[in-house]
Structures are given as structure tokens and as C-alpha cells.
Enzyme design. Structure first.
Site, PDB file in Angstrom:
ATOM      1  N   ASN A 131       1.360 -34.831 -16.907  1.00 20.92           N
ATOM      2  CA  ASN A 131       0.165 -34.071 -17.283  1.00 20.92           C
ATOM      3  C   ASN A 131      -0.906 -34.214 -16.201  1.00 20.92           C
ATOM      4  O   ASN A 131      -1.141 -35.307 -15.691  1.00 20.92           O
ATOM      5  CB  ASN A 131      -0.363 -34.662 -18.609  1.00 20.92           C
ATOM      6  CG  ASN A 131      -1.436 -33.829 -19.277  1.00 20.92           C
ATOM      7  OD1 ASN A 131      -1.275 -32.618 -19.450  1.00 20.92           O
ATOM      8  ND2 ASN A 131      -2.527 -34.476 -19.673  1.00 20.92           N
ATOM      9  N   HIS A 175      -9.025 -27.651 -18.369  1.00 21.07           N
ATOM     10  CA  HIS A 175     -10.437 -27.714 -18.767  1.00 21.07           C
ATOM     11  C   HIS A 175     -11.173 -26.761 -17.838  1.00 21.07           C
ATOM     12  O   HIS A 175     -11.505 -27.116 -16.709  1.00 21.07           O
ATOM     13  CB  HIS A 175     -10.979 -29.139 -18.593  1.00 21.07           C
ATOM     14  CG  HIS A 175     -10.283 -30.129 -19.471  1.00 21.07           C
ATOM     15  ND1 HIS A 175     -10.467 -30.149 -20.824  1.00 21.07           N
ATOM     16  CD2 HIS A 175      -9.397 -31.112 -19.194  1.00 21.07           C
ATOM     17  CE1 HIS A 175      -9.729 -31.113 -21.349  1.00 21.07           C
ATOM     18  NE2 HIS A 175      -9.073 -31.713 -20.384  1.00 21.07           N
ATOM     19  N   GLU A 199      -4.604 -29.217 -22.684  1.00 19.55           N
ATOM     20  CA  GLU A 199      -5.988 -29.609 -22.977  1.00 19.55           C
ATOM     21  C   GLU A 199      -6.949 -28.447 -22.745  1.00 19.55           C
ATOM     22  O   GLU A 199      -7.988 -28.603 -22.115  1.00 19.55           O
ATOM     23  CB  GLU A 199      -6.399 -30.805 -22.096  1.00 19.55           C
ATOM     24  CG  GLU A 199      -5.460 -31.990 -22.215  1.00 19.55           C
ATOM     25  CD  GLU A 199      -5.917 -33.226 -21.447  1.00 19.55           C
ATOM     26  OE1 GLU A 199      -7.082 -33.279 -21.010  1.00 19.55           O
ATOM     27  OE2 GLU A 199      -5.079 -34.131 -21.286  1.00 19.55           O
ATOM     28  N   ASP A 224      -9.812 -26.027 -22.799  1.00 22.80           N
ATOM     29  CA  ASP A 224     -11.140 -25.701 -23.321  1.00 22.80           C
ATOM     30  C   ASP A 224     -11.858 -24.886 -22.257  1.00 22.80           C
ATOM     31  O   ASP A 224     -11.563 -25.007 -21.069  1.00 22.80           O
ATOM     32  CB  ASP A 224     -11.956 -26.920 -23.800  1.00 22.80           C
ATOM     33  CG  ASP A 224     -12.098 -28.043 -22.796  1.00 22.80           C
ATOM     34  OD1 ASP A 224     -11.875 -27.813 -21.581  1.00 22.80           O
ATOM     35  OD2 ASP A 224     -12.460 -29.163 -23.213  1.00 22.80           O
TER      36      ASP A 224
HETATM   37  C1  XIL Z   1     -11.254 -37.412 -22.828  1.00 20.30           C
HETATM   38  C2  XIL Z   1     -11.673 -37.453 -24.264  1.00 20.30           C
HETATM   39  O1  XIL Z   1     -11.798 -36.142 -24.742  1.00 20.30           O
HETATM   40  C3  XIL Z   1     -12.968 -38.207 -24.417  1.00 20.30           C
HETATM   41  O2  XIL Z   1     -13.270 -38.388 -25.782  1.00 20.30           O
HETATM   42  C4  XIL Z   1     -12.846 -39.564 -23.729  1.00 20.30           C
HETATM   43  O3  XIL Z   1     -14.079 -40.190 -23.731  1.00 20.30           O
HETATM   44  C5  XIL Z   1     -12.395 -39.419 -22.308  1.00 20.30           C
HETATM   45  O4  XIL Z   1     -11.197 -38.701 -22.284  1.00 20.30           O
HETATM   46  N1  XIL Z   1      -8.136 -35.570 -19.259  1.00 20.30           N
HETATM   47  C6  XIL Z   1      -7.396 -36.242 -20.199  1.00 20.30           C
HETATM   48  C7  XIL Z   1      -7.986 -36.587 -21.502  1.00 20.30           C
HETATM   49  O5  XIL Z   1      -6.188 -36.431 -19.998  1.00 20.30           O
HETATM   50  O6  XIL Z   1      -7.478 -37.776 -22.020  1.00 20.30           O
HETATM   51  C8  XIL Z   1      -9.476 -36.677 -21.414  1.00 20.30           C
HETATM   52  O7  XIL Z   1      -9.985 -36.854 -22.733  1.00 20.30           O
HETATM   53  C9  XIL Z   1     -10.046 -35.430 -20.771  1.00 20.30           C
HETATM   54  C10 XIL Z   1      -9.537 -35.284 -19.374  1.00 20.30           C
END
Ligand code: XIL
Length: 658
Positions: free
Chosen positions: A519, A555, A584, A586
Site C-alpha cells: 500500500n 488522498h 484510502e 478521500d
Molecule cells: C491516518 C489516520 O487516519 C489518522 O487517524 C492517524 O492519526 C494517522 O494515520 N496513510 C495511511 C493511513 O496509510 O494509515 C493514515 O491514516 C493516512 C495516510
């Protein structure tokens, strides 16, 4: 205040007090220990950091020398394996919003803080640490000497007294350096004296007795990146006469307004605090009818208010904390809960989950840690189960959370998510086993030669515990810097590139039926990072290292437009015979970005996934803007009140099309 904007699942490095809304706030965007955007330097290799397998641009990367068959796990184990003393116990008392299944909690009271980083009197007695100078390449230190602070000592102060330390930065070149504190905790201030000096001020109280560290950086006036960091240590002693210490009023922690559904239980986990370290009493002035107040099982400062609202409308709850020594000292707080009728949460058309399931598509979300202890946990759970058939663990499996101290395991949050997912027929995606952040202090300070053993033990323990529940795992997360070089993580430091292959091999051994994912972020579009990742994946396959898929984090922002590159990169993964997951997603609203632009980006990303036969699932990183690591950018499908945004409707529409 701990419940500000950007509150999210968080709770990653703190001890779980079962009070997620107030005790463990976590601003994922400013915490240096959050994952993306760390400032690690690259591997030192001057090329693009591709592996020497399957790439012709490689040069200085360390060789990969992992045996086909891994040796046995460390014996005896490096840290105690989970045992019955770690096993979660049933939750008693009306303290959650869940009624459909039994909740468990971890067996511990407050855990001792990890002491790996604790400072001692010996550290204090060393005096100010040597200055750390950062010299940019375009500065010649023999011509321009670095700034420095004069007359620094390690001060001692009695609790109750006000400490003042003058920071006077000098530069022998005659310029006047600037300065900034590296971090100011609550109660610390740095007052500008308007004569190029600043005064650090702090009035420590009883709980502060011990050794503390303050870091400040001086900045060269001519070259702002030319900097000197200085650390002082502060000793706080208890005075012989404690009554000399001022008694400050207690505080009730703020809880943000929440929206809930009529007839659903509401839970408010209320934290009171006395700066002097005693335990204040809590009074709820106007408890809603039928409310219970239950003390937290382990935290004397925490009370849990639970009630089922009897009317719709905005409910106001007033709380007063009273000082245990002087009851005239009080702190107050008002909480509001907007109780809405069920119709407020109804959405038009078919739920996303039903359309996704009908087309055999995994549509998932990252689950908020301990959602059942949030005021709106009930509507959160109902919405999650209504809209998604797939769920990932936002924080509950991360190392610092689940194994904060050697031999201490906190499984309850993940166990509860498993119960929930089972009950609701959702598949679980495990996130994440090997990452460079959200690691416990004890591991960060471990000897590099022990880390391979720790990593393998951890993978084995977590995967075997959840082998029947979690069929898909992010085994390794975020190994690359944005320029495609390998990140100098503590794993890289200990094992070079071997750690990636070792982790995947261990994962296959520990859970032979699980699908194993690599990932990463910012790899769904073209560039050196994606190239480096595909080189790595190809290399793993050439070496027969087990890997089943790629997780593209995504993201992204409302101005995102690299859809063609996303399509191409998904195809590159498919061409390697790998499954694709959007893990992930968003879409943060950049300044001026609209909900409509956000909807377009969401829809186009979903479209690419649906058209790619190897794209097996899409997870959004949360689903309500109420709980997002980027809350302030309103990046999700539903708003803070669980209302549909255009992105939701766009998903609905696109999922219904072919
Ligand atoms: C983030 C979480 O959303 C937060 O709550 C935490 O404080 C930090 O991590 N990449 C990842 C995720 O693989 O685990 C991260 O999640 C966001 C970026």
C-alpha cells in the site's frame, strides 16, 4: 480543549482511556508521527531509487538477500507473546452506543507510560545539549558563522513558581538571528521582548515535577535555512510547603456538537482535569431524563454519561467540575446534541452497499477507532452498515496502538470491529503491519539487529489472531519517498531492502489464505514514485516473494485531474497480475473547491476502478466529515450531520451504471 476541528479516529500513541472524543484527540495533519509527508531524507543514492531487479536505472541500492524459506521465528520470543492476561474482557455498564453485540475492552487500567524516552536527573545534570547546526549547501560556515544562543543553563524551578529563561540569539557576523520554538506545550509561552530576545515562561504545577526539555531554533538572518537548534532541560521540584503552590480551577474538556438520531443511545465521555493533579468532582446540572453516569473503569477523571433522548431538537447539557480541595473553584462546559428524527437520515435511492454488492464490488470505509464510545456512535454504525460491505481498520491494528509496550496487547478495538463486521456481513481489510510511523517508542529505540525479529513476531501474532476474520492485509505501507527513493525508515536502517520481502514471506507463512497487499500514497499517477513501486513489485515477483495486490491510497484534492495516469497505473498493476485496491480515497476541498468538483473527482476515480477488472475494491478513508483525518477539508461522502453530499449521489449513480 482537546476536541477541536480535525479530531478524528486518532488515539494512536496515547493510552486508551476509552474516551476517544476527549482524551485521545489526534490531528493527523499536524502530528509529526502520522504517516505521509515526513521529512526523511532519501537513501543517499543519487538515482531514482529503483531496485536492482527488473530495472536498468539502478545503481547504489543494497542487494536483496532473503532466503527462499525464512528461518524459524525468534526462539525464545523477543517480547512476550499475547496470552490470556492480554485478552479483552466484557464491558460492563451502560457506557456505549452498541446494543446488538457484546463489547469487550482491554484488561488494563492506565498503562505506565512508555519510559524509553523519559529524562532523568543525569540528563539534566549534563547541562544544555550541544547545539545542532544545519548548514545549507550554499552557505560557507567559515565566512558566515552560525547563530547561537548565549548564557544558557539548565534551570531548576519549584512547582508554583514562574520560570523565565531569556533566549538571546547572537551571530558573530553582526546580524540579528530570528528564533522559533520547536514545540510549545500547554502552559508554555515564548514572549517577544521586542529587542531580538524572547523569554520562555512557564509556571509548572504539581503534575510537572520531573525533568522537561525545551527546544528552540535560531535562524540566520541572511540565510533562513542556516539554523542552530538548542535544547535546554528544566528540573521541576516540589517545594517543601505545597500550600505555596496556587490552586487553579479545574476544567471540563470540550466535546464537539454531534448529531444523533431520536431513540438511539447517546454516550458522552466526559473528562475533567485539575492542573494541580487532584481529581475534581463532576456534576451534570441538567441530565436528560433517564441518564446514567458511570465512572470509567480505569480513569478517575473520566465519567460516562449515557441516555436515550426522549425528544428531538437541540439538547443542551451543562457540566461543572469542582476542585476537590477548594470546592469554590469550578470549571464549566456546555455540550450540545442535535437530536433528529429518523427521516433526517433517510437517503433517496438505493444504499451504496446494495448496489455495490449486487455488482459484486467491495465498497469500504476506514472505521473510526472506538466508534461505539462516540456520542453519535449509533448513527455512525447504522450508516456504516447501510452503505458499505467492506471495512478497514483506520488505527486499531497499528503497532503503537495494539502493542504499545512489550508484552502488552490492546486487541479490544479490533475485536469489536470484527464483531461488528461479522454481525453486519462486512469483509475486513487489515491495515497495516509494517509502516514507519505509529510505532511504539520501545520499538523505535530497539537495537537495529533485533528489528527483523520484532517485525516477524508482530506480523505473526497479529495475522494469526485475525486469520479467520481478516482475509486481506496491507503488509507493507509507504516504503518510498516522493522522489522514488527508498525511505530511510527504521526498517530500512535495520534490514536494507530485505525487510519488504521478509515481511511478505512472513505474512504468507502466518496467514496462507490471506491476500497480501503493498500500500502506498501518490503512486496512482505517473512519476518516479510510481515507477519505483512498479520496479519493486516486479522485483518481488522475480524473486517469488508472495504478493497479491497493490493498494493505491489516493488522498487527493478537488483539483485532481490525472485520471488517465490513474487508469494507466492500475493497468500496470494488472499487467503484473496483481489485484488493485483503492484503499484510502478521500478528496479534500482545496481553497475554493466545491462539493460538485469533489463529486466529479470521486465519480471519475470510481469509474476507473469499475472499468478495471483487477480493481477489486474501493475504500473511502472514513465516510462522514465529522470523523476524518482531514476534517477541515470536508473530504468525504457525507457531511458532519450524516447528510448526503453530491459525491454520495455521484457514487450512487455511477455504481448503478455498467
Ligand atoms: C491516518 C489516520 O487516519 C489518522 O487517524 C492517524 O492519526 C494517522 O494515520 N496513510 C495511511 C493511513 O496509510 O494509515 C493514515 O491514516 C493516512 C495516510
Amino acid at each position: 480543549m482537546t476536541d477541536g476541528i480535525a479530531l478524528d479516529a486518532g488515539a494512536t500513541d496515547n493510552i486508551d482511556t476509552g474516551n476517544p472524543d476527549t482524551v485521545n484527540p489526534d490531528n493527523g495533519t499536524t502530528d509529526p508521527d502520522t504517516g505521509n509527508n515526513t521529512n526523511n531524507t532519501n537513501t543517499g543514492s543519487s538515482d531514482t531509487g529503483t531496485t536492482d531487479n527488473g530495472s536498468d536505472t539502478s545503481t547504489n541500492l543494497p542487494a536483496i538477500t532473503v532466503p527462499d524459506v525464512l528461518p524459524p521465528l525468534p526462539s525464545p520470543p523477543l517480547t512476550p507473546a499475547p496470552n490470556t492476561s492480554n485478552e479483552p474482557v466484557p464491558v460492563t455498564g451502560p457506557v456505549s452506543t452498541v446494543s446488538e453485540f457484546f463489547l469487550v475492552r482491554d484488561p488494563y487500567g492506565k498503562l505506565p507510560d512508555d519510559t524509553s524516552a523519559d529524562l532523568t536527573l543525569e540528563d539534566f545534570n549534563l547541562g544544555p545539549l550541544p547545539a545542532v547546526v544545519t548548514t545549507p549547501s550554499d552557505v560557507n560556515p567559515t565566512i558566515n558563522t552560525p547563530p547561537y544562543f548565549i548564557n544558557l543553563e539548565n534551570p531548576t524551578v519549584f512547582a508554583g513558581d514562574v520560570l523565565e529563561v531569556l533566549f538571546d540569539p547572537e551571530d558573530d557576523n553582526g546580524t540579528r538571528p530570528g528564533m522559533f520554538p520547536n514545540y510549545l506545550r500547554d502552559g508554555w509561552s515564548l514572549v517577544d521582548n521586542l529587542n531580538n530576545t524572547r523569554t520562555f515562561r512557564w509556571q509548572p504545577l504539581q503534575p510537572d515535577v520531573g525533568i522537561h526539555e525545551f527546544k528552540i531554533t535560531a535562524v540566520d538572518e541572511a540565510a533562513p535555512l542556516y539554523r542552530t537548534e538548542q535544547t535546554i532541560r528544566i528540573q521541576v521540584l516540589l517545594p517543601a510547603d505545597e500550600s505555596a503552590i496556587p490552586n487553579l480551577p479545574p476544567v471540563v474538556d470540550e466535546i464537539r456538537p454531534h448529531t444523533t438520531k431520536f431513540n438511539d443511545p447517546v454516550v458522552m465521555t466526559i473528562l475533567v482535569n485539575d492542573p494541580n493533579g487532584t481529581v475534581p468532582t463532576l456534576e451534570i446540572v441538567n441530565p436528560p431524563p433517564g441518564a446514567t453516569i458511570t465512572p470509567h473503569h480505569a480513569e478517575p477523571n473520566v465519567s460516562i454519561l449515557r441516555f436515550v433522548p426522549q425528544t428531538t431538537g437541540v439538547l443542551t447539557i451543562d457540566a461543572i467540575a469542582r476542585d476537590s480541595v477548594d470546592t469554590t473553584l469550578t470549571g464549566t462546559q456546555t455540550f450540545t446534541i442535535d437530536v433528529r428524527d429518523a427521516s433526517f437520515f433517510q437517503r433517496e435511492g438505493t444504499a451504496l452497499r446494495d448496489i455495490a454488492t449486487a455488482r459484486n464490488f467491495r465498497l469500504g470505509y476506514a472505521s473510526l477507532l472506538d466508534f461505539y464510545y462516540r456520542p453519535d456512535g449509533a448513527i455512525y454504525a447504522q450508516t456504516a452498515a447501510r452503505e458499505f460491505n467492506f471495512v478497514t481498520t483506520e488505527n486499531s491494528l497499528k503497532w503503537s496502538y495494539i502493542n504499545p509496550l512489550p508484552g502488552i496487547y490492546r486487541f479490544a478495538a479490533a475485536d469489536n470491529l470484527v464483531s461488528f463486521a461479522r454481525l453486519k456481513g462486512m469483509e475486513i481489510h487489515g491495515h497495516t503491519l509494517v509502516w514507519h510511523v505509529q510505532l511504539p517508542d520501545w520499538l523505535k529505540t530497539s537495537a537495529p539487529e533485533t528489528r527483523e525479529g520484532h517485525m516477524r513476531e508482530f506480523i505473526d501474532r497479529i495475522m494469526t489472531r485475525y486469520a479467520d476474520d481478516i482475509p486481506i492485509w496491507d503488509v507493507v505501507n509507504e516504503v518510498f519517498e516522493n522522489d522514488g527513493t527508498y525511505r530511510e525508515s527504521l526498517w530500512f536502517e535495520a534490514m536494507g531492502l530485505n525487510y519488504i520481502d521478509i515481511a511478505f514471506k512472513q505474512a504468507r507463512l502466518s496467514a496462507p489464505n490471506a491476500r497480501l497487499i503493498y500500500n502506498d500514497n501518490d503512486v496512482s499517477w505517473a512519476g518516479p514514485k510510481a515507477n519505483a513501486m512498479f520496479d519493486m513489485l516486479q522485483g518481488m515477483q522475480d524473486r517469488n516473494t508472495p504478493i497479491d495486490g497493490v493498494g493505491f491510497q489516493m488522498h487527493i484534492f478537488t483539483d485532481f485531474d490525472k485520471f488517465d495516469e490513474v487508469e494507466a497505473n492500475f493497468q500496470r498493476a494488472a499487467d503484473l497480475d496483481l489485484d488493485v485496491y483503492i484503499t484510502e480515497l478521500d478528496v479534500s476541498k482545496i481553497s475554493g473547491g466545491t462539493d460538485e468538483q469533489q463529486a466529479v473527482v470521486y465519480e471519475r476515480v470510481l469509474d476507473i476502478c469499475l472499468k478495471q477488472p483487477r480493481c477489486k475494491g474501493l475504500q473511502t478513508w472514513g465516510f462522514t466529515d465529522m470523523y476524518s483525518w482531514r476534517s477541515e477539508f470536508e473530504p468525504l461522502l457525507l457531511d458532519e450531520k450524516y447528510q448526503v453530499k453530491p459525491a454520495y449521489t455521484a457514487f450512487q449513480r455511477r455504481l448503478l451504471e455498467n
